[in-house]
Design an enzyme around this catalytic site. Sequence first.
Site, PDB file in Angstrom:
ATOM      1  N   GLY A 237      49.532  56.525  25.062  1.00 25.41           N
ATOM      2  CA  GLY A 237      48.244  56.929  25.593  1.00 25.41           C
ATOM      3  C   GLY A 237      47.105  56.796  24.605  1.00 25.41           C
ATOM      4  N   CYS A 351      36.907  41.606  50.807  1.00 23.68           N
ATOM      5  CA  CYS A 351      36.332  42.195  52.018  1.00 23.68           C
ATOM      6  C   CYS A 351      36.742  43.656  52.148  1.00 23.68           C
ATOM      7  CB  CYS A 351      36.777  41.390  53.232  1.00 23.68           C
ATOM      8  SG  CYS A 351      35.873  41.829  54.727  1.00 23.68           S
ATOM      9  N   GLU A 352      36.250  44.468  51.217  1.00 28.09           N
ATOM     10  CA  GLU A 352      36.465  45.912  51.195  1.00 28.09           C
ATOM     11  C   GLU A 352      35.216  46.565  50.615  1.00 28.09           C
ATOM     12  OE1 GLU A 352      39.034  47.573  52.274  1.00 28.09           O
ATOM     13  OE2 GLU A 352      40.657  46.084  52.428  1.00 28.09           O
ATOM     14  N   TYR A 380      46.333  46.530  31.515  1.00 32.69           N
ATOM     15  CA  TYR A 380      46.299  46.859  32.937  1.00 32.69           C
ATOM     16  C   TYR A 380      45.229  46.028  33.646  1.00 32.69           C
ATOM     17  CZ  TYR A 380      48.948  50.518  30.791  1.00 32.69           C
ATOM     18  OH  TYR A 380      49.872  51.181  30.027  1.00 32.69           O
TER      19      TYR A 380
END
Length: 423
Positions: A237, A351-352, A380
Amino acid sequence: MPDVRSSITDAVHFYGSSTPRELVREYGSPLYVYNETILRTRCRELLGLSSHPGFRVNYSAKANTNPALLRIIREEGCVADAMSPGELYLNKMAGFTPDELLYVCNNVPAEELAAAVDAGLIVSVDSLAQLDLLGRTRPGCRAMVRLNPGIGAGHHQKVITAGKKTKFGISPASLPEVFDIVNAHKMRLSGLNQHIGSLFMEPEGYLNAMDVLLGIASRLRSEGRLNDLEILDFGGGFGIPYHKYENQPRLDLAALGQGIHQRISEWSAQNNYKGRFYVEPGRYISAECCVLLGTVTATKSNAETAYAGSDLGFNVLMRPVLYDAFHDIEIYRGTAPESETVAQTIVGNICESGDILAHNRELPRLKENDILGVLDAGAYGYVMASTYNSRPRPAEVLITKNGTPKLIRRRETLEDLAALFTD
């Protein structure tokens, strides 16, 4: 020469002998661009946290699994983990040997556990059920259990991996049951690990969690119940400063390293321990060595909001949509820096309505055909990319130590999208 907004990459000569516009012309847009020198530097910084002979930097391969990068990470002296058959395959492709790998999994079937054991790896499980399944599948094997130290950390609830509200880990209160299962299947408990969360920027929480794990290990060894211990893994982390244009301070590695080295040195002496200690960074190693390049394709205003449309949809970079993650943006146009800024929302081509890369960001006014640089995209980033809306995934390029670009993953094609269909 400085560009419209490029001071961060200019300062480290990120693109070597190329320019962002040249790279896009050669390899297409979007494009993931990695810098080898920065990657090696981050590995060395972490390897320098402790000189204890048992200290290891265990790269979390889920952050970025490109074999070209994995080979560099291994060359620098890091070990690695895998949490799926695919990650194990790519780690081995990069040259990692079984003694340089851990299998750290979550809710997997018996076949996967067996394959990892048969490959010579220690397998870490994070539930009593999975520990029992591992023992039934491969009696007598080496096992590691992931404990939940009750301390969580991270920039978003979705990346906090310890504490009361997480799916991960076994409560220390369940250790008697752990040993019942281990004994029933004649397993060796070879390791304990934990992970408090992602992107911590202060050392204290991590060091406090180390104290918890070391305390548990001390008690178990004094009871004669941890005689096969090979690895204590404190998790990862380690955060990086994503707000670079705001001069966000870096994680204090000197303080963190001092705390880590003191704890593991004293604990080894007190417990006559000759085994290994792992830290488990993924993001810190791979994030800052990458800039994601994309192109502005349209600009418009809806009511009072100025939008810059681009080819950087969440199919290319998921983090802003998944975690509300912030990434600094650079602008390359081949012209001098601009001081005047305006609030703009940068969106992608998916398309969101949630396909937003940056909300109301104060930037020089964007124009069509501008090249955008999304900083710190190496962790990521590509590993979370998808072919949603049936858009092929981008290429990846490495800027080598001598400054020249090298293609390390070709761009997907429409034929690739169709390759797995059987009818």
